[in-house]
Design a protein around this motif. Sequence first.
Motif, PDB file in Angstrom:
ATOM      1  N   ALA A 167      -9.692   8.984  -4.023  1.00 18.38           N
ATOM      2  CA  ALA A 167      -9.656   8.207  -4.814  1.00 18.38           C
ATOM      3  C   ALA A 167      -8.382   8.614  -5.686  1.00 18.38           C
ATOM      4  O   ALA A 167      -8.466   9.329  -5.707  1.00 18.38           O
ATOM      5  CB  ALA A 167     -10.859   8.214  -6.306  1.00 18.38           C
ATOM      6  N   ALA A 168      -7.654   6.910  -5.781  1.00 14.53           N
ATOM      7  CA  ALA A 168      -6.638   7.356  -6.995  1.00 14.53           C
ATOM      8  C   ALA A 168      -6.630   7.570  -7.562  1.00 14.53           C
ATOM      9  O   ALA A 168      -6.078   7.725  -8.911  1.00 14.53           O
ATOM     10  CB  ALA A 168      -5.321   5.481  -6.572  1.00 14.53           C
ATOM     11  N   TYR A 192      -8.195   3.348  -2.989  1.00 12.32           N
ATOM     12  CA  TYR A 192      -7.464   4.892  -2.168  1.00 12.32           C
ATOM     13  C   TYR A 192      -6.955   4.852  -1.848  1.00 12.32           C
ATOM     14  O   TYR A 192      -5.919   4.493  -0.750  1.00 12.32           O
ATOM     15  CB  TYR A 192      -9.553   4.536  -1.195  1.00 12.32           C
ATOM     16  CG  TYR A 192     -10.268   4.751  -1.980  1.00 12.32           C
ATOM     17  CD1 TYR A 192     -11.153   5.972  -2.074  1.00 12.32           C
ATOM     18  CD2 TYR A 192     -11.395   3.520  -2.128  1.00 12.32           C
ATOM     19  CE1 TYR A 192     -12.612   6.180  -2.714  1.00 12.32           C
ATOM     20  CE2 TYR A 192     -12.481   4.028  -2.673  1.00 12.32           C
ATOM     21  CZ  TYR A 192     -12.894   4.425  -2.313  1.00 12.32           C
ATOM     22  OH  TYR A 192     -14.112   4.751  -3.236  1.00 12.32           O
ATOM     23  N   VAL A 193      -6.274   6.163  -1.487  1.00 12.05           N
ATOM     24  CA  VAL A 193      -5.019   6.746  -0.515  1.00 12.05           C
ATOM     25  C   VAL A 193      -5.670   7.170   0.931  1.00 12.05           C
ATOM     26  O   VAL A 193      -6.761   7.929   0.906  1.00 12.05           O
ATOM     27  CB  VAL A 193      -4.977   8.402  -1.134  1.00 12.05           C
ATOM     28  CG1 VAL A 193      -3.067   8.604  -0.325  1.00 12.05           C
ATOM     29  CG2 VAL A 193      -4.158   7.700  -2.979  1.00 12.05           C
ATOM     30  N   LEU A 194      -5.622   6.590   1.876  1.00  9.87           N
ATOM     31  CA  LEU A 194      -5.888   7.150   2.905  1.00  9.87           C
ATOM     32  C   LEU A 194      -4.750   7.551   3.736  1.00  9.87           C
ATOM     33  O   LEU A 194      -3.583   6.980   3.928  1.00  9.87           O
ATOM     34  CB  LEU A 194      -6.818   5.933   3.621  1.00  9.87           C
ATOM     35  CG  LEU A 194      -6.581   5.348   5.001  1.00  9.87           C
ATOM     36  CD1 LEU A 194      -8.174   6.882   5.251  1.00  9.87           C
ATOM     37  CD2 LEU A 194      -7.388   4.310   6.113  1.00  9.87           C
ATOM     38  N   THR A 245     -11.360  16.972  11.320  1.00 11.33           N
ATOM     39  CA  THR A 245     -11.499  16.842  10.336  1.00 11.33           C
ATOM     40  C   THR A 245     -11.655  15.566   9.580  1.00 11.33           C
ATOM     41  O   THR A 245     -10.685  15.178   9.147  1.00 11.33           O
ATOM     42  CB  THR A 245     -10.785  17.790   9.620  1.00 11.33           C
ATOM     43  OG1 THR A 245     -10.828  18.965  10.562  1.00 11.33           O
ATOM     44  CG2 THR A 245     -11.416  18.586   8.678  1.00 11.33           C
ATOM     45  N   PHE A 246     -12.870  15.467   8.351  1.00 13.37           N
ATOM     46  CA  PHE A 246     -12.520  14.057   7.948  1.00 13.37           C
ATOM     47  C   PHE A 246     -12.716  14.708   6.264  1.00 13.37           C
ATOM     48  O   PHE A 246     -14.409  15.375   6.053  1.00 13.37           O
ATOM     49  CB  PHE A 246     -14.011  13.396   8.150  1.00 13.37           C
ATOM     50  CG  PHE A 246     -14.205  12.025   6.845  1.00 13.37           C
ATOM     51  CD1 PHE A 246     -12.703  11.571   6.106  1.00 13.37           C
ATOM     52  CD2 PHE A 246     -14.884  11.968   6.710  1.00 13.37           C
ATOM     53  CE1 PHE A 246     -13.602  10.375   5.656  1.00 13.37           C
ATOM     54  CE2 PHE A 246     -15.481  10.999   5.693  1.00 13.37           C
ATOM     55  CZ  PHE A 246     -14.777  10.256   5.290  1.00 13.37           C
ATOM     56  N   GLU A 247     -11.724  14.664   5.371  1.00 14.70           N
ATOM     57  CA  GLU A 247     -12.513  14.716   3.719  1.00 14.70           C
ATOM     58  C   GLU A 247     -12.469  13.450   2.779  1.00 14.70           C
ATOM     59  O   GLU A 247     -11.790  13.026   2.948  1.00 14.70           O
ATOM     60  CB  GLU A 247     -11.129  15.665   3.111  1.00 14.70           C
ATOM     61  CG  GLU A 247     -11.360  16.660   2.145  1.00 14.70           C
ATOM     62  CD  GLU A 247      -9.872  17.483   1.322  1.00 14.70           C
ATOM     63  OE1 GLU A 247     -10.212  18.041  -0.241  1.00 14.70           O
ATOM     64  OE2 GLU A 247      -9.277  17.773   2.477  1.00 14.70           O
ATOM     65  N   ASP A 248     -13.517  13.680   2.440  1.00 14.81           N
ATOM     66  CA  ASP A 248     -14.055  12.490   1.198  1.00 14.81           C
ATOM     67  C   ASP A 248     -13.894  12.435   0.375  1.00 14.81           C
ATOM     68  O   ASP A 248     -13.317  13.220   0.120  1.00 14.81           O
ATOM     69  CB  ASP A 248     -15.345  11.996   2.196  1.00 14.81           C
ATOM     70  CG  ASP A 248     -17.120  13.176   0.767  1.00 14.81           C
ATOM     71  OD1 ASP A 248     -16.370  13.761   0.538  1.00 14.81           O
ATOM     72  OD2 ASP A 248     -17.930  12.777   1.148  1.00 14.81           O
ATOM     73  N   PRO A 249     -13.636  11.606  -0.390  1.00 17.30           N
ATOM     74  CA  PRO A 249     -13.568  11.196  -1.426  1.00 17.30           C
ATOM     75  C   PRO A 249     -14.535  12.560  -2.479  1.00 17.30           C
ATOM     76  O   PRO A 249     -13.466  13.303  -3.727  1.00 17.30           O
ATOM     77  CB  PRO A 249     -13.667  10.206  -2.106  1.00 17.30           C
ATOM     78  CG  PRO A 249     -14.364   9.402  -1.132  1.00 17.30           C
ATOM     79  CD  PRO A 249     -14.243  10.231  -0.137  1.00 17.30           C
TER      80      PRO A 249
END
Lengths: 613, 368
Positions: free
Chosen positions: A63-64, A74-76, A205-209
């Motif tokens: 999240a920004a 959001y920064v993706l 790999t996934f890093e969520d907010p």
Amino acid sequence: MSSSKEIFSQISPSEFFYRNRDLAGFSNPTRSLYTSVREFVENSLDACDQKRILPDIHLSIKAADSEQPDPKHYVLTVKDNGPGVDPKHIPLAFGTVLYGSKFGLKQARGMFGLGATMAILYGQITTNKPVTVKSCADGKTLDEFVMLLDIQKNKPVILKHTTKEAAKSGLSVSIVLEGDYSKAGTKIRDYVSQTSLITPYASITFEDPSGEKFHYPRIVKEMPPPPTAIKPHSHGVDVETLRRMIVDTHYQIPAVDNKMIEKVRKELGMQKKNSSPKDIFNRAEKRWADLSRPVRTIIAVMSFMNIDFERLRKIRIDDVDVANKKIAYWDFGESQSHIVEVDPESTYYKQLANTVQGETLLTFLTKRFQRVGPTTAEKFCEFAKFKSEKRIGSMTNEELVKLADALQKFDEFLAPDPSCLAPLGEEPLSKGIIKFFNPEFAAVIQRNASAYSGFPFIVEMGIAYGGDIPPAGLKVYRFANRIPLLYDEGSDVVLKVINETDWSRYKVKGDPPLVLVSHICSTRIPYKTVGKENVADRPELERELKNALQYLARKLAVHMSRQGIAEMAKKRANLYAKYVPLIAQFATELSGKKKEPNYKQLVRMGSEIEEQI
Amino acid sequence: MRLKNKSSRTKTAEARKQRLLSLLEKHGLGIYEDLDKGKFPQFVVPSRSVNNIVYDKKLRQYILGSANSVRSARNMSQLRSYTQLAWLAFFVNRLVKEGKSSTLRDIYYSSQAFSIDFEDQPESDNIIVDLEAVLASPREEFHIFPEERSSVFGDLTIEYTVPGYEGKRVNLSDHPDGYLIGPSLSSAELVDTNAELVIAIEKGGLFTRFVEENVHKKFKAIIVDTAGQAPRSTRNLLRRLNNELSLPVVILADGDVYGEHIAMVIKSGSANAAHLRELTVPDAKWLGVWATDIEKYKLPTIPMTEADIKRIYDLQKDPRYQEGIWKKQLEAFLKLKRKAELEAFSKYGLTNITDKYLPAKLEESKSL
């Protein structure tokens, strides 16, 4: 009545997509966040696949400003270990719409690479923030671009470009966009986990907010064989495709520039001195067999005009009218147009005629289409009422329509070549399923290639039962070209086939711990909607799915009955171990004996004898 | 004074007990030896399916045919019920040896102490009937009794055999409410009586009236309240009164098809108990209330229901209803389509039934 004047103006592709972004899956912040993730992840996987690199994908959504409520900025960021993009292509590849490298005819996750630019476009229009692209293509230099898209001009606007040293190749794209993770989160996590299931050779790999990390390690180290780009199948082309193919195959009169003239001189071995036309043609005659086709064409044109290289430099060939045996050219020196006659008897005439009118229909069919031999081509020409030696360059519009029509109708063409497809393969699929679900039983099948409307496809399917799978009824995982399909499950052809299956026939009852994985590979998946989430029920596809499902269901039934027999034997043994000692106890007291009978033998026999009904 | 002859005087109940115990031992030995030899033991259970129930004209009751079913420990699907049956034999052996009694419900719970699980009471009840069929003995001999109880009153001296009361004698006219026909009475020896008749009556209310009106004295009768359809222990007592003491048995029941059938069951048993003998009184007489009595005595009536009429049609197919008074009264009921209860006589005074009807019917019965 007042007359109104309509204003016609062209819009750029960027503007077109901007106005129609709903079509591409960017209808709201939830869907857009999900679609953006998909587009970038799939681009990365496709890039790695193409270069046979075991993919390492890192996805992060931040999240920004985490204090704000959803939807928010959001920064993706998606980072891969792929081949990277040559820095000179980056501005165009990421800063314009409709610039891509995937226009070939082979299976890939995305088509044309449109989606990634759409995501960038969406990010820019919702947050007015630029895209950051970091790429290292040579393993030495990392180029970082910060860019905006000029929507009206469909052009990139580079805000910053820096380079630094890098250790390995890869690409990282980062955008800021308006999204709603609280709503899209479930789908995104499902998407990532299901992607890892169908891409067992990738590490994701996934890093969520919230900072939570989901890591899906690589399960298999072998990549499935790559698809090869192939020629189109005759059933899969329409008039427009045909026209483009003819233009492509059409031998064009080469542009005469200094570079071309150098080439001609070099091939003739006449770089140094200025030669007379006569010398040139003599030399050309001697070396004809070694000359390249453009050079031969230039020589032919020169011969009709009887000119040397000096003169050739000063003209521009405008038209070669073979039918009327005339060549028109523009003389720069005189600033006027000239027409020369062509002698049909000349040895150069044929060369020129062939070049302009293109290949014969026979050659066109055998060379430009997949799996068409001379015999089939001859048969087709007869069927379509064309002469096989007819030059395709000489076809009128009506003839082209007739040809396209006949190509669709002729049913003696071989089925489409499946080598352009990239199924995962039974072993990786099976390993993926076992690792993913840890089931008590799993089976997979890859069906032979089939085709619908000239597009080849392959169905792969896997089934898993028991183990760690919760007994919550059948769960279906749908994939198409290694993409998980998460939305619109209800109207999908796979679901249709599954729902038509009577599971009780396969000894599956109640809410079984059952998982089905379906993967359809095709150069063109027949999606029902532009959202690309559900596959239409083509009869050919339905048949293949049904066959695959029946095969797996039978395997499962065998397992179930084996398990049933084993369970029965166990039950038997337990029953006899429980009851025989009791009977012995009762009989001992009834008969007034002191000691119990020796019943051990009977317990053993009881568990061994066959079930009798 | 009716006295039993000397030889069987104290031995009837004891003899039956010994017969049962030796039968149980024999079965126990058979099972024991099978187990020892590594053979799967089995019970041969006479089939109680409808096809195997036939009417025996000579015995004047339903009996089982020759079909048997084998319950084997070899068959996995029968192993559980085989064990249940073996357990019941074992448990009955204990009950009889220790002189304890039990109810159907008790059996259901007792099984749980031996890891023999019955799904429900119907399952355990069914196993009890199986053992009855295997041993050809009624469950009362196993000391297993149903919950329902009927009563007896009259000049009858019995001698208890139950533990703690062995040898103790009681005369059944000592208590005006009558004596429950329970385990101790069922296992008692019948010693002595001055009665000359047994009157079985369907309803408790009238049983009390009969005692109050001294019917037992006036008619030298032992009065038995069957409390509806007579329980098996009651039928067994009636049979013993008839057999051992040679007392004639007469039956009074409501004037409807069910009353007629209550009388028939006492006389010739039921299809449900076709596997058992010694529950019938073949010479018992049905005094009433007959369909023809309803008109003759101008009794107040109520109309029959559909079910009543259907029951008549059903019984008309029964071989026992093919002749005599049984056939005639069924037809009369069907014609009348009305019924009357025993209490209907109260219209003409509370004692009307004992003063007028009973003597008249007893007289009439002599010609039956």
